[in-house]
Design an enzyme around this catalytic site. Structure first.
Site, PDB file in Angstrom:
ATOM      1  N   CYS A 169       0.830  -1.201   0.000  1.00 40.68           N
ATOM      2  CA  CYS A 169       0.000   0.000   0.000  1.00 40.68           C
ATOM      3  C   CYS A 169       0.864   1.251   0.000  1.00 40.68           C
ATOM      4  O   CYS A 169       1.999   1.232   0.483  1.00 40.68           O
ATOM      5  CB  CYS A 169      -0.867   0.016   1.250  1.00 40.68           C
ATOM      6  SG  CYS A 169      -1.782  -1.496   1.519  1.00 40.68           S
ATOM      7  N   ARG A 205       4.686   0.114  -6.280  1.00 38.87           N
ATOM      8  CA  ARG A 205       4.734  -0.736  -5.084  1.00 38.87           C
ATOM      9  C   ARG A 205       3.703  -1.863  -5.143  1.00 38.87           C
ATOM     10  O   ARG A 205       3.765  -2.784  -4.343  1.00 38.87           O
ATOM     11  CB  ARG A 205       4.504   0.115  -3.839  1.00 38.87           C
ATOM     12  CG  ARG A 205       5.549   1.207  -3.684  1.00 38.87           C
ATOM     13  CD  ARG A 205       5.311   2.011  -2.442  1.00 38.87           C
ATOM     14  NE  ARG A 205       5.527   1.209  -1.264  1.00 38.87           N
ATOM     15  CZ  ARG A 205       6.697   1.061  -0.653  1.00 38.87           C
ATOM     16  NH1 ARG A 205       7.745   1.676  -1.120  1.00 38.87           N
ATOM     17  NH2 ARG A 205       6.804   0.329   0.420  1.00 38.87           N
ATOM     18  N   TRP A 245      -3.372  -2.613  -1.234  1.00 38.33           N
ATOM     19  CA  TRP A 245      -3.074  -3.987  -1.637  1.00 38.33           C
ATOM     20  C   TRP A 245      -3.823  -4.858  -0.640  1.00 38.33           C
ATOM     21  O   TRP A 245      -3.488  -4.883   0.547  1.00 38.33           O
ATOM     22  CB  TRP A 245      -1.562  -4.213  -1.562  1.00 38.33           C
ATOM     23  CG  TRP A 245      -1.082  -5.494  -2.152  1.00 38.33           C
ATOM     24  CD1 TRP A 245      -0.856  -5.753  -3.475  1.00 38.33           C
ATOM     25  CD2 TRP A 245      -0.722  -6.691  -1.448  1.00 38.33           C
ATOM     26  NE1 TRP A 245      -0.387  -7.034  -3.631  1.00 38.33           N
ATOM     27  CE2 TRP A 245      -0.294  -7.635  -2.409  1.00 38.33           C
ATOM     28  CE3 TRP A 245      -0.728  -7.074  -0.102  1.00 38.33           C
ATOM     29  CZ2 TRP A 245       0.131  -8.916  -2.075  1.00 38.33           C
ATOM     30  CZ3 TRP A 245      -0.298  -8.359   0.228  1.00 38.33           C
ATOM     31  CH2 TRP A 245       0.119  -9.258  -0.754  1.00 38.33           C
ATOM     32  N   ASN A 295      -1.427   2.065   6.169  1.00 40.69           N
ATOM     33  CA  ASN A 295      -0.595   0.937   5.725  1.00 40.69           C
ATOM     34  C   ASN A 295      -0.307   0.085   6.951  1.00 40.69           C
ATOM     35  O   ASN A 295      -0.009   0.629   8.019  1.00 40.69           O
ATOM     36  CB  ASN A 295       0.753   1.411   5.173  1.00 40.69           C
ATOM     37  CG  ASN A 295       0.633   2.051   3.811  1.00 40.69           C
ATOM     38  OD1 ASN A 295      -0.445   2.098   3.242  1.00 40.69           O
ATOM     39  ND2 ASN A 295       1.749   2.550   3.301  1.00 40.69           N
ATOM     40  N   GLY A 296      -0.335  -1.233   6.793  1.00 41.05           N
ATOM     41  CA  GLY A 296      -0.046  -2.115   7.929  1.00 41.05           C
ATOM     42  C   GLY A 296      -1.269  -2.938   8.276  1.00 41.05           C
ATOM     43  O   GLY A 296      -2.220  -3.027   7.494  1.00 41.05           O
ATOM     44  N   GLU A 319      17.068 -17.684  -8.971  1.00 44.04           N
ATOM     45  CA  GLU A 319      16.727 -16.295  -9.260  1.00 44.04           C
ATOM     46  C   GLU A 319      16.194 -16.155 -10.691  1.00 44.04           C
ATOM     47  O   GLU A 319      15.224 -15.418 -10.932  1.00 44.04           O
ATOM     48  CB  GLU A 319      17.958 -15.403  -9.013  1.00 44.04           C
ATOM     49  CG  GLU A 319      17.777 -13.926  -9.306  1.00 44.04           C
ATOM     50  CD  GLU A 319      16.661 -13.256  -8.505  1.00 44.04           C
ATOM     51  OE1 GLU A 319      16.082 -13.878  -7.614  1.00 44.04           O
ATOM     52  OE2 GLU A 319      16.354 -12.093  -8.833  1.00 44.04           O
ATOM     53  N   LYS A 333      12.510 -14.701 -11.546  1.00 39.46           N
ATOM     54  CA  LYS A 333      12.322 -13.533 -12.419  1.00 39.46           C
ATOM     55  C   LYS A 333      11.321 -13.849 -13.514  1.00 39.46           C
ATOM     56  O   LYS A 333      10.414 -13.080 -13.776  1.00 39.46           O
ATOM     57  CB  LYS A 333      13.637 -13.089 -13.085  1.00 39.46           C
ATOM     58  CG  LYS A 333      14.634 -12.339 -12.237  1.00 39.46           C
ATOM     59  CD  LYS A 333      14.229 -10.946 -11.829  1.00 39.46           C
ATOM     60  CE  LYS A 333      13.457 -10.942 -10.547  1.00 39.46           C
ATOM     61  NZ  LYS A 333      14.109 -10.944  -9.305  1.00 39.46           N
ATOM     62  N   GLU A 378       7.623 -14.306 -12.140  1.00 39.72           N
ATOM     63  CA  GLU A 378       6.908 -13.188 -11.514  1.00 39.72           C
ATOM     64  C   GLU A 378       6.449 -12.128 -12.495  1.00 39.72           C
ATOM     65  O   GLU A 378       5.469 -11.439 -12.229  1.00 39.72           O
ATOM     66  CB  GLU A 378       7.709 -12.561 -10.361  1.00 39.72           C
ATOM     67  CG  GLU A 378       8.937 -11.813 -10.766  1.00 39.72           C
ATOM     68  CD  GLU A 378       9.691 -11.271  -9.570  1.00 39.72           C
ATOM     69  OE1 GLU A 378       9.067 -10.830  -8.606  1.00 39.72           O
ATOM     70  OE2 GLU A 378      10.932 -11.267  -9.611  1.00 39.72           O
ATOM     71  N   HIS A 409      16.525 -36.533  -9.544  1.00 43.33           N
ATOM     72  CA  HIS A 409      15.874 -37.124  -8.365  1.00 43.33           C
ATOM     73  C   HIS A 409      14.363 -36.891  -8.380  1.00 43.33           C
ATOM     74  O   HIS A 409      13.720 -36.956  -7.341  1.00 43.33           O
ATOM     75  CB  HIS A 409      16.505 -36.563  -7.090  1.00 43.33           C
ATOM     76  CG  HIS A 409      17.957 -36.931  -6.975  1.00 43.33           C
ATOM     77  ND1 HIS A 409      18.376 -38.163  -6.558  1.00 43.33           N
ATOM     78  CD2 HIS A 409      19.074 -36.236  -7.297  1.00 43.33           C
ATOM     79  CE1 HIS A 409      19.701 -38.221  -6.593  1.00 43.33           C
ATOM     80  NE2 HIS A 409      20.140 -37.053  -7.042  1.00 43.33           N
ATOM     81  N   LYS A 464       5.893  -4.300  -4.224  1.00 46.28           N
ATOM     82  CA  LYS A 464       7.335  -4.075  -4.165  1.00 46.28           C
ATOM     83  C   LYS A 464       7.904  -4.410  -2.797  1.00 46.28           C
ATOM     84  O   LYS A 464       8.973  -4.974  -2.676  1.00 46.28           O
ATOM     85  CB  LYS A 464       7.636  -2.621  -4.547  1.00 46.28           C
ATOM     86  CG  LYS A 464       9.113  -2.273  -4.561  1.00 46.28           C
ATOM     87  CD  LYS A 464       9.856  -3.068  -5.620  1.00 46.28           C
ATOM     88  CE  LYS A 464      11.357  -2.869  -5.563  1.00 46.28           C
ATOM     89  NZ  LYS A 464      12.062  -4.008  -6.206  1.00 46.28           N
TER      90      LYS A 464
HETATM   91  C1  F6R Z   1      11.470 -10.543  -6.528  1.00 46.88           C
HETATM   92  C2  F6R Z   1      11.407  -9.637  -5.393  1.00 46.88           C
HETATM   93  C3  F6R Z   1      11.031 -10.200  -4.070  1.00 46.88           C
HETATM   94  C4  F6R Z   1      11.850  -9.520  -2.959  1.00 46.88           C
HETATM   95  C5  F6R Z   1      11.344  -9.969  -1.574  1.00 46.88           C
HETATM   96  C6  F6R Z   1      12.169  -9.341  -0.468  1.00 46.88           C
HETATM   97  O1  F6R Z   1      11.864  -9.877  -7.677  1.00 46.88           O
HETATM   98  O2  F6R Z   1      11.618  -8.471  -5.514  1.00 46.88           O
HETATM   99  O3  F6R Z   1      11.180 -11.583  -4.039  1.00 46.88           O
HETATM  100  O4  F6R Z   1      13.188  -9.834  -3.128  1.00 46.88           O
HETATM  101  O5  F6R Z   1      10.012  -9.603  -1.422  1.00 46.88           O
HETATM  102  O6  F6R Z   1      12.126  -7.964  -0.544  1.00 46.88           O
HETATM  103  P1  F6R Z   1      13.213  -7.066   0.158  1.00 46.88           P
HETATM  104  O7  F6R Z   1      14.497  -7.292  -0.561  1.00 46.88           O
HETATM  105  O8  F6R Z   1      12.717  -5.662   0.011  1.00 46.88           O
HETATM  106  O9  F6R Z   1      13.282  -7.524   1.573  1.00 46.88           O
END
Ligand code: F6R
Length: 621
Positions: free
Chosen positions: A2, A27, A83, A109-110, A494, A498, A501, A517, A616
């Site tokens: 949010c 975000r 959100w 927010n929260g 990773e 990527k 997502e 396995h 985000k």
């Molecule tokens: C994927 C991504 C998320 C963050 C995760 C942790 O592209 O961005 O998997 O890495 O939510 O976020 P931070 O790094 O802000 O703690």
């Protein structure tokens, strides 16, 4: 997650609020809303009226609605992108929420954890709720406690309400009865107040402030700020005065604008060489075989004594942490583990003497990472942060740390922060290694390699067109595998994250040897399998794994070392990366994977910077 923006000043609030809200769109959110207080003259003097407008979906939908109704007047207001957590994505559940008596509006927010008990109490007092949210409960509670006749003005009512609340919040509140006041507060969720000339702009993220002022202060937990056009007064929820420190925001407007790029993710992928140079600036001294890390140097004695390092984070940050684990064992010879913070915090972990916990996070606000850190600190571990956002909650709660310095990351899919996290963990492991067993020669060799990484990344970026072409070949495929070994097993994880997502293609990442396995059963004719097959100690083993996939009809896309012609025998497509020492290789091998994910999403027509369901910064458990 949010986003919050609020304004009090002399300008028309609506325009400023919407501009700020657009800066927070990255975000992640599913609905938006705005409220302003506008004054009109009546026979009895100035009367303020509260207007609230909400819309499901993008901020653009809210703008359309506002335009249709002629817009909102007033120079005091607040807005929000939601959100969904409590209750579905509906206009009723969108913020701002209001009380049912005094024209109070609130954005939040929260999460208010004890909202159910508070709601029952408020219902017994005759309040009727329109939404399923925890936030509406807080708005009603402030209204219930508001009593100007008894000296309980908006500020006092907010303080009193927050004393009853458990959970996390960043809130902004306005009230028809006090049309020249904005009250804001924070616990566990970031909020900053931008200080302008006769105006104040409050936001959950400084990127919504910088176009108006570079002077701001960040609220601490339990701070409540009463803001008028003339100034502000800060106290705790128990009404103890607090003096906040106004600081210069270290954020350049250019850093949060797209420039010539199509998406923030693309911009951030391409700015990695520059970002890493910034990470390394002043920290690498090749001549003296030295890593300079001012942020941890006060703890050198504890670092040298370390018997165990636990690295935690979530998502991409956890993948970087996993590479960190390999680095610490390999270069610093300290037993290391990595763990999802969400698991670590609840499984009653054993923290022995001389343990160090390293929280890895771009935002520094991830709820699980923060909770894991607190758990480790409570059990006596020394805590370090590897964080990007300066002044974030985790960076403030750790004993020491090293900032990434890669600049703001706006793209929801983390790219430059990942490379920055790996770079900082590499610096830290060399720093520690050098203080323990690493020879100056070995150190010099590593630092020389490290310094060259930005240029090596640049070389990979030059292959963007080829990477796009290769991605296009497989764009119809719905299932992909990403495989690697050693340092590049987390890189494979990773790469898969990527791709899934932002392109919504199903992808699995795993150690290449693990495939046989079980997951090998998934391989069908033409299934793309991306192998990280750079030259390294396990190269031959990776080639064997490639053959296992080929034998079952899988199509191989190999990320290989420049000059490796041999690999062409086994792979349909080869994406080359320059030769770098194995322990530094994830910083270059991940680049083609980031670009593949980016192109796959664009080719499939997805909104790369606003992937569905994602936020985000994940500030809820
Ligand atoms: C994927 C991504 C998320 C963050 C995760 C942790 O592209 O961005 O998997 O890495 O939510 O976020 P931070 O790094 O802000 O703690």
């Amino acid at each position: 997650m949010c986003g919050i923006v609020a304004y009090i000043g002399s300008k028309k609030a609506q325009e400023l609020l919407l501009e700020g809200l657009k800066r927070l769109e990255y975000r992640g959110y599913d609905s938006a809303g705005i409220a302003t207080l506008s004054k009109s003259n009546s026979t009895t003097g100035d009367v303020a009226s509260l207007k609230v407008v909400k819309a499901v979906g993008r901020v653009a939908n809210l703008e359309d609605k506002l335009e249709d109704m002629g817009g909102l007047n007033g120079s005091v207001g607040l807005c929000h992108t939601r959100w969904a957590t409590h209750g579905g994505v509906t206009e009723f559940n969108a913020h701002p929420h209001t009380d049912d008596r005094f024209g109070i509006a609130l954005v939040h927010n929260g999460i208010i954890e004890n909202y159910a008990a508070l709601k029952t109490y408020l219902e017994s007092k005759g309040h009727v709720f329109k939404s399923q949210t925890d936030t509406e409960v807080l708005a009603m509670l402030i209204g219930e406690l508001y009593s100007p006749a008894e000296g309980i003005d908006l500020e006092a009512a907010v303080q009193a309400a927050l004393r009853e609340v458990t959970g996390a919040y960043a809130i902004c509140v306005i009230c028809e009865k006090e049309p020249d006041v904005l009250v804001v507060a924070r616990k566990g969720s970031p909020l900053s107040v931008g200080v302008g000339n006769g105006e104040f702009i409050v936001a959950s993220d400084p990127s919504a402030i910088v176009s108006h002022t570079s002077q701001a202060f960040h609220l601490d937990d339990y701070n409540v700020v009463k803001i008028t056009r003339q100034g502000f007064k800060t106290s705790t929820i128990h009404n103890v005065a607090v003096t906040p420190k106004v600081v210069q925001l270290e954020l350049d407007l250019e850093e949060i604008e797209l420039g010539t790029f199509s998406h923030f993710m693309q911009k951030e992928i391409f700015e990695q060489p520059k970002a890493l140079k910034n990470t390394f600036r002043g920290r690498i001294n090749v001549q003296d075989s030295k890593v300079v890390l001012g942020g941890v140097s006060n703890f050198d004695r504890d670092l040298v004594k370390a018997r165990r390092i636990i690295l935690t984070g979530q998502g991409t940050a956890l993948h970087a942490a996993r590479i960190g684990r390999y680095l610490f064992e390999d270069l610093a010879k300290v037993t290391s583990h990595d763990e999802y913070a969400s698991e670590f915090r609840y499984r009653n972990p054993i923290i022995e003497e001389n343990s160090i916990v390293i929280a890895v996070s771009q935002s520094g606000e991830t709820a699980d990472t923060l909770a894991g850190l607190r758990e480790a600190k409570d059990r006596g571990a020394l805590s370090l942060g590897v964080i990007n956002v300066v002044g974030s909650t985790i960076s403030r709660e750790t004993d020491a740390g090293v900032y990434l310095r890669v600049g703001p990351e706006i793209g929801v899919a983390s790219t430059k922060a990942f490379v920055g996290q790996v770079a900082v963990l590499t610096l830290l492991s060399i720093y520690l290694g050098r203080k323990r067993f690493m020879s100056s020669e070995h150190c010099r060799e590593l630092l020389t390699g490290l310094e060259q990484i930005p240029d090596k990344i640049q070389q990979v970026l030059e292959y963007d067109d080829l990477i796009k072409k290769v991605t296009a070949k497989y764009i119809e495929k719905e299932n992909w595998l990403f495989l690697g070994r050693g340092y590049n097993y987390p890189t494979a994880l990773e790469g898969a994250l990527k791709l899934k997502e932002i392109s919504y293609i199903h992808a699995e990442g795993m150690p290449a040897a693990e495939m046989k396995h079980g997951p090998i059963a998934l391989i069908t004719e033409g299934m793309p399998a991306v192998f990280i097959a750079n030259k390294g100690p396990q190269y031959e083993k990776v080639i064997s794994n490639i053959q296992e996939v080929r034998a079952r009809g899988g199509h191989i896309i190999a990320v290989a070392t420049e000059g490796d012609e041999h690999i062409k025998r086994y792979a349909e497509d080869v994406l080359y990366v320059p030769d770098v020492p194995e322990c530094l290789s994830p910083m270059v091998t991940v680049i083609p994977l980031q670009l593949m994910a980016y192109h796959a999403a664009v080719l499939r027509g997805h909104d790369v910077d606003k992937p569905r369901n994602l936020a985000k910064s994940v500030t809820v458990e």
